[in-house]
Scaffold this motif. Sequence first.
Motif, mmCIF file in Angstrom:
data_model
loop_
_atom_site.group_PDB
_atom_site.id
_atom_site.type_symbol
_atom_site.label_atom_id
_atom_site.label_comp_id
_atom_site.label_asym_id
_atom_site.label_seq_id
_atom_site.Cartn_x
_atom_site.Cartn_y
_atom_site.Cartn_z
ATOM 1 N N UNK A 30 2.068 -7.962 1.982
ATOM 2 C CA UNK A 30 1.219 -9.054 1.473
ATOM 3 C C UNK A 30 0.528 -8.719 0.143
ATOM 4 N N UNK A 31 0.210 -7.440 -0.062
ATOM 5 C CA UNK A 31 -0.416 -7.030 -1.324
ATOM 6 C C UNK A 31 0.585 -7.129 -2.469
ATOM 7 N N UNK A 32 1.847 -6.823 -2.183
ATOM 8 C CA UNK A 32 2.910 -6.982 -3.174
ATOM 9 C C UNK A 32 3.075 -8.464 -3.518
ATOM 10 N N UNK A 33 3.144 -9.293 -2.488
ATOM 11 C CA UNK A 33 3.356 -10.731 -2.696
ATOM 12 C C UNK A 33 2.221 -11.367 -3.484
ATOM 13 N N UNK A 34 1.001 -10.880 -3.310
ATOM 14 C CA UNK A 34 -0.153 -11.407 -4.057
ATOM 15 C C UNK A 34 -0.312 -10.769 -5.431
ATOM 16 N N UNK A 35 0.556 -9.812 -5.745
ATOM 17 C CA UNK A 35 0.476 -9.144 -7.043
ATOM 18 C C UNK A 35 -0.620 -8.100 -7.123
ATOM 19 N N UNK A 36 -1.149 -7.663 -5.978
ATOM 20 C CA UNK A 36 -2.248 -6.686 -5.968
ATOM 21 C C UNK A 36 -1.757 -5.246 -5.873
ATOM 22 N N UNK A 37 -0.554 -5.035 -5.366
ATOM 23 C CA UNK A 37 0.045 -3.707 -5.271
ATOM 24 C C UNK A 37 1.178 -3.636 -6.279
ATOM 25 N N UNK A 38 1.033 -2.752 -7.255
ATOM 26 C CA UNK A 38 1.998 -2.654 -8.338
ATOM 27 C C UNK A 38 3.088 -1.634 -8.070
ATOM 28 N N UNK A 39 2.722 -0.512 -7.446
ATOM 29 C CA UNK A 39 3.672 0.567 -7.163
ATOM 30 C C UNK A 39 3.189 1.342 -5.954
ATOM 31 N N UNK A 40 4.146 1.864 -5.177
ATOM 32 C CA UNK A 40 3.810 2.709 -4.044
ATOM 33 C C UNK A 40 4.978 3.636 -3.790
ATOM 34 N N UNK A 41 4.696 4.891 -3.446
ATOM 35 C CA UNK A 41 5.783 5.803 -3.139
ATOM 36 C C UNK A 41 5.323 7.237 -3.028
ATOM 37 N N UNK A 42 6.276 8.071 -2.623
ATOM 38 C CA UNK A 42 6.001 9.490 -2.463
ATOM 39 C C UNK A 42 6.309 10.236 -3.756
#
Length: 90
Positions: A30-42
């Motif tokens: 949901x954070x991705x869909x709202x444009x609030x999460x730009x990148x995530x990973x190890x």
Amino acid sequence: MKAVVFYESADDVAAKAPEHFAAHVAAYQPYVERGELLMIGTFADPQEDGSMAVFTTREAAEAFVARDPFVLHGVVRSYRILDWREALAG
């Protein structure tokens, strides 16, 4: 101003993460869909170096980690959120 979440992996993260991975993705989607999460990973070595996520606001980062299954179920030992002033090269 962005917010960066740094996760420190719990012991044996490779064995713990798969059980909670689908719920982790469902929590961040949901954070991705709202444009609030730009990148995530190890990082290259998740056990040693952990992982990170970049959010558009500190509020979004705080809301996410409060319900992230990786935090709630001990996949990560600890986390910290830092405010980040993005600067573009060039």
